[in-house]
Design a protein around this motif. Sequence first.
Motif, PDB file in Angstrom:
ATOM      1  N   THR A  43       0.834  -1.190   0.000  1.00  0.00           N
ATOM      2  CA  THR A  43       0.000   0.000   0.000  1.00  0.00           C
ATOM      3  C   THR A  43       0.866   1.235   0.000  1.00  0.00           C
ATOM      4  N   ALA A  44       0.308   2.305  -0.480  1.00  0.00           N
ATOM      5  CA  ALA A  44       1.030   3.568  -0.492  1.00  0.00           C
ATOM      6  C   ALA A  44       0.896   4.282   0.838  1.00  0.00           C
ATOM      7  N   SER A  45       0.035   3.807   1.698  1.00  0.00           N
ATOM      8  CA  SER A  45      -0.169   4.419   3.009  1.00  0.00           C
ATOM      9  C   SER A  45       0.087   3.381   4.080  1.00  0.00           C
ATOM     10  N   SER A  46       0.788   3.758   5.116  1.00  0.00           N
ATOM     11  CA  SER A  46       1.136   2.799   6.163  1.00  0.00           C
ATOM     12  C   SER A  46      -0.060   2.423   7.007  1.00  0.00           C
ATOM     13  N   GLN A  47      -1.033   3.332   7.153  1.00  0.00           N
ATOM     14  CA  GLN A  47      -2.222   3.039   7.936  1.00  0.00           C
ATOM     15  C   GLN A  47      -3.457   3.220   7.063  1.00  0.00           C
ATOM     16  N   PRO A  48      -4.301   2.195   6.933  1.00  0.00           N
ATOM     17  CA  PRO A  48      -5.504   2.354   6.123  1.00  0.00           C
ATOM     18  C   PRO A  48      -6.443   3.368   6.749  1.00  0.00           C
ATOM     19  N   GLY A 323     -13.616  -9.453   9.472  1.00  0.00           N
ATOM     20  CA  GLY A 323     -13.581  -9.358  10.930  1.00  0.00           C
ATOM     21  C   GLY A 323     -13.918  -7.968  11.432  1.00  0.00           C
ATOM     22  N   ALA A 324     -13.322  -6.964  10.807  1.00  0.00           N
ATOM     23  CA  ALA A 324     -13.546  -5.581  11.233  1.00  0.00           C
ATOM     24  C   ALA A 324     -14.780  -4.972  10.581  1.00  0.00           C
ATOM     25  N   GLN A 325     -15.350  -5.663   9.583  1.00  0.00           N
ATOM     26  CA  GLN A 325     -16.522  -5.175   8.859  1.00  0.00           C
ATOM     27  C   GLN A 325     -16.282  -3.785   8.251  1.00  0.00           C
ATOM     28  N   LYS A 326     -15.142  -3.670   7.556  1.00  0.00           N
ATOM     29  CA  LYS A 326     -14.833  -2.405   6.884  1.00  0.00           C
ATOM     30  C   LYS A 326     -13.889  -2.671   5.717  1.00  0.00           C
ATOM     31  N   THR A 327     -13.801  -1.702   4.818  1.00  0.00           N
ATOM     32  CA  THR A 327     -12.840  -1.791   3.727  1.00  0.00           C
ATOM     33  C   THR A 327     -11.534  -1.130   4.158  1.00  0.00           C
ATOM     34  N   VAL A 328     -10.427  -1.685   3.690  1.00  0.00           N
ATOM     35  CA  VAL A 328      -9.110  -1.120   4.013  1.00  0.00           C
ATOM     36  C   VAL A 328      -8.295  -1.010   2.730  1.00  0.00           C
ATOM     37  N   THR A 329      -7.385  -0.055   2.699  1.00  0.00           N
ATOM     38  CA  THR A 329      -6.580   0.180   1.509  1.00  0.00           C
ATOM     39  C   THR A 329      -5.657  -1.001   1.231  1.00  0.00           C
ATOM     40  N   MET A 330      -5.646  -1.463  -0.019  1.00  0.00           N
ATOM     41  CA  MET A 330      -4.715  -2.489  -0.460  1.00  0.00           C
ATOM     42  C   MET A 330      -3.565  -1.840  -1.244  1.00  0.00           C
ATOM     43  N   ARG A 331      -3.924  -1.039  -2.263  1.00  0.00           N
ATOM     44  CA  ARG A 331      -2.902  -0.322  -3.022  1.00  0.00           C
ATOM     45  C   ARG A 331      -3.543   0.870  -3.708  1.00  0.00           C
ATOM     46  N   LYS A 332      -2.752   1.921  -3.879  1.00  0.00           N
ATOM     47  CA  LYS A 332      -3.189   3.112  -4.582  1.00  0.00           C
ATOM     48  C   LYS A 332      -2.988   2.928  -6.078  1.00  0.00           C
ATOM     49  N   LYS A 333      -3.785   3.652  -6.859  1.00  0.00           N
ATOM     50  CA  LYS A 333      -3.628   3.656  -8.309  1.00  0.00           C
ATOM     51  C   LYS A 333      -3.339   5.083  -8.737  1.00  0.00           C
ATOM     52  N   GLU A 334      -2.104   5.340  -9.111  1.00  0.00           N
ATOM     53  CA  GLU A 334      -1.701   6.704  -9.434  1.00  0.00           C
ATOM     54  C   GLU A 334      -2.125   7.117 -10.837  1.00  0.00           C
TER      55      GLU A 334
END
Length: 547
Positions: A43-48, A323-334
């Motif tokens: 991912t481009a971000s360390s924290q989703p 588990g968290a019932q949410k979406t999280v960042t996998m990777r950015k598309k520049e």
Amino acid sequence: MSTTLLRTIQPNHFTLLGTALFRRNRTTTTSRHISVRCLGSQTASSQPRTAPKNHGSNKLDEILRDYEAVIGIETHVQLSTSTKAFCTCPNTYGSKPNTSICPVCMGLPGALPVLSSKVVDFGVRLGLALNCGLSLKSKFDRKQYFYPDLPKGYQISQFDVPIASGGYVDVDIPLEFGGGHRRFGITRVHMEEDAGKLLHSDTGDYSQVDLNRAGVPLLEIVSEPDMRSGIEAAEYGSEMQRIVRYLGVSNGNMQEGSLRCDVNISIRPIGQAQFGTKVEIKNLNAFSAMSRAIDYEITRQALLYNQGQADQIVTETRLWDEGAQKTVTMRKKEGLADYRYFPEPDLPEVILTQEYVDSIRASLPELPEAKRRRYEAMGLGIQDVLFLANDVSVAEYFDQVIGKGADVKSAANWLMSDIAAYLKNEELSISDVKLTPQELAELIAAIKDETISGKIGKQILFELLAKGGTVQGMIKEKDLVQITDPVEIEKMIMKVISESPKQLEQYRSGRTKLQGFFAGQVMKMSKGKANPALLNKILLEKLDAKE
């Protein structure tokens, strides 16, 4: 380019192609994986980033009313062919890693692909089922990108001339989700091959490549951005699964990866024609998860819009965390991916004749939408219709039962209630039971003509489901014929009344609910064989009779 995706490989040196990209796993003699060491994070971000805190359901509802979701889905269907798309390797799920491979699907130099005619057959079938126009002349292209499980460095796919395009699919929304009928557009259906599979280690510091899946035939279905909610998207996905199963082109099992859905979602203020920033959601292994993931993403984006942070909605791929019932960042598309498509030089054009297309059209089975409308015309309610048409095996069983002359509503009720409960409890499918459609029709007829009671019918049903046999044989063997002689029933009633003077006195003093007590005792005495309607009629006459 490899250095952007791969960190240092495990330290053993080797000479394959002069670079340290792959090596045989030497940790076990039985494993035939190929190992690569991957980045700890892509991912481009360390924290989703998560959605802002909920402001309360009423406030949230007000916010959501101001925005419209725009949803499109890319569905990958793994075909149930006996071999892979371009070689003769077996197409089997669950084989030991790297045992169903050859020079063609490994991408070795000099190996040439040969298209399986079955892939074309299935592509035409699905295109027709989705009401698409067919390309009588289509071609394959090379879609070029780097990934460790893509051995050739490109995927054989179809770019500008797919085998089918411009179709639609009709979907019924269940009543519990508002009901109604929807039509969603199909942009295109194209043929392609699957990539291999990365098997990640428990520690997460390396992955192993299994090429068994490389070259497995796929049909990709791209929808128009016509869906507006998680429920609509989930029902669209469910309909795709039903269609491919009805056609027999795929088993459609999401758990095996035979049907994979990638959702593209954006939101925009109500009334705005321009689309918002598109976000892709992956890791959806169930339609219920798809619905929840989309609804979460709609809420996340709407709250960011409402807080003036629309610029934080970026083009990216997100994963659904169950588990968290949410979406999280996998990777950015520049930017848009440049796949550098060009025509596949090792494969000729795919040319279809009209006679070939017409022969496939004539062989198509009745599809889910047509079956639902037929059941509805029989007088069944929409919930009955959706249940029966959902599974092709159940629908075929039901059709055979009513084909034997069984009452339509009675057959539907038996399948939806007692038989469905039995299948669920025993973890079986309708094809596993020993009760034949002929015998279910016989059972319904025996109850209808009062040969046996409904209660006896249920007892027979479960034994027939488990052990098989015939209805008439079981009725005769167990002496289950319903007692319909009023004289015989009256004798049993008078016996019960004479043995229950206290209850009779209470009944005649106003406790009329005790009628159930007397009826129960008579049924017990008759071993459940007394005709219920006749029993209650005579019983009331005797209980209310003046002394």
